[in-house]
Design a protein around this motif. Structure first.
Motif, PDB file in Angstrom:
ATOM      1  N   THR A 179       0.834  -1.204   0.000  1.00  0.00           N
ATOM      2  CA  THR A 179       0.000   0.000   0.000  1.00  0.00           C
ATOM      3  C   THR A 179       0.866   1.250   0.000  1.00  0.00           C
ATOM      4  OG1 THR A 179      -1.875  -1.059   1.094  1.00  0.00           O
ATOM      5  CG2 THR A 179      -1.693   1.318   1.333  1.00  0.00           C
ATOM      6  N   GLU A 184      -5.730   1.148   5.102  1.00  0.00           N
ATOM      7  CA  GLU A 184      -4.963  -0.007   4.637  1.00  0.00           C
ATOM      8  C   GLU A 184      -3.460   0.175   4.847  1.00  0.00           C
ATOM      9  OE1 GLU A 184      -8.668   0.299   2.028  1.00  0.00           O
ATOM     10  OE2 GLU A 184      -7.135   1.674   2.793  1.00  0.00           O
ATOM     11  N   GLU A 210      -8.116   3.076   0.667  1.00  0.00           N
ATOM     12  CA  GLU A 210      -7.349   3.113  -0.577  1.00  0.00           C
ATOM     13  C   GLU A 210      -8.227   2.840  -1.789  1.00  0.00           C
ATOM     14  OE1 GLU A 210      -3.312   1.071  -2.469  1.00  0.00           O
ATOM     15  OE2 GLU A 210      -4.427   0.052  -0.888  1.00  0.00           O
TER      16      GLU A 210
END
Length: 241
Positions: free
Chosen positions: A38, A198, A226
């Protein structure tokens, strides 16, 4: 989040260091290394005006280490931190295992972020927690305010203001400590502030995150995803959501 008309955002990646990551970190956050993909996706978005990673950079004598307090134990014990310039200002801080000591492998950013720094995908790395007498969860400053301890204030605020940042996105480790404190300070210092859920994990696991979210939202920090459910922020940064 609705993307504001003036939108010049910064990304702050907090303390994604070896000592905070499984399997071998001295203060490993559960599932901490899982956030790295991420972070890399966010760092690749072209819309950020500034991308900064932070790192704990403690001296061996740091006040937060239980080992520096005879008879105290990590996680279970606390100590009182006193403002050296004002003995009336004090706070309790949790004691931790020795971690992120300057010059040790555990203090290094994870390899993916070191590569991003070397390749110019990060604009700066800001060190924090270098003052041995106080804890510094926030990447901006210690909790001391009356007066602030200059040796426990980073240059992060100055960097954001020089870049004319309007919005701050915070990710990293740990969500219930350094990420939350950084986000709260960013909001207090005047920026619209978001935590990408995330992109963080907590010392307290899922329960710690649920409790942290309540506090952040109550203090004006938005928690976003996200996947872009909050109306287009990823697209506004040059992504596809």
């Amino acid at each position: 989040m609705l993307v504001p008309p003036t939108f010049r955002p910064a990304l702050i990646i907090v303390d994604v260091q070896e000592d905070f990551c499984p399997p071998d970190g001295a203060l490993a956050v559960p599932d901490g290394r899982a956030i790295v993909p991420t972070l890399l996706r966010l760092a690749a978005l072209p819309g950020f005006a500034l991308k900064v990673a932070t790192r704990d950079h403690h001296p061996p004598s740091h006040v937060s280490f239980a080992a520096n307090h005879p008879g105290r134990t990590p996680f279970a014990s606390t100590t009182t931190v006193v403002n050296p310039a004002n003995p009336a200002e004090r706070y309790e801080t949790r004691l931790w295992p020795v971690h992120c000591v300057q010059g040790t492998p555990g203090s290094e950013l994870v390899p993916e972020l070191r590569a991003a720094e070397a390749e110019g995908r990060l604009d700066a790395v800001v060190c924090k927690g270098t003052e041995p007498r106080v804890e510094m969860y926030s990447a901006f400053r210690s909790p001391l305010r009356a007066p602030p301890l200059a040796s426990a204030v980073s240059d992060l605020e100055a960097r954001l203001r020089r870049a004319d940042v309007t919005d701050v996105f915070v990710v990293g480790l740990a969500g219930d400590y350094c990420v939350a404190s950084t986000a709260r300070d960013a909001r207090e210092l005047g920026w619209r502030t978001y935590v990408v859920q995330e992109g963080t994990r907590c010392v307290g696991g899922d329960d710690g995150w649920a409790d942290t979210c309540k506090v952040l939202v109550a203090e004006g920090v938005q928690v976003v995803s996200e996947d872009g459910e909050e109306v287009g922020w990823v697209k506004a940064l040059g992504g596809e959501s």
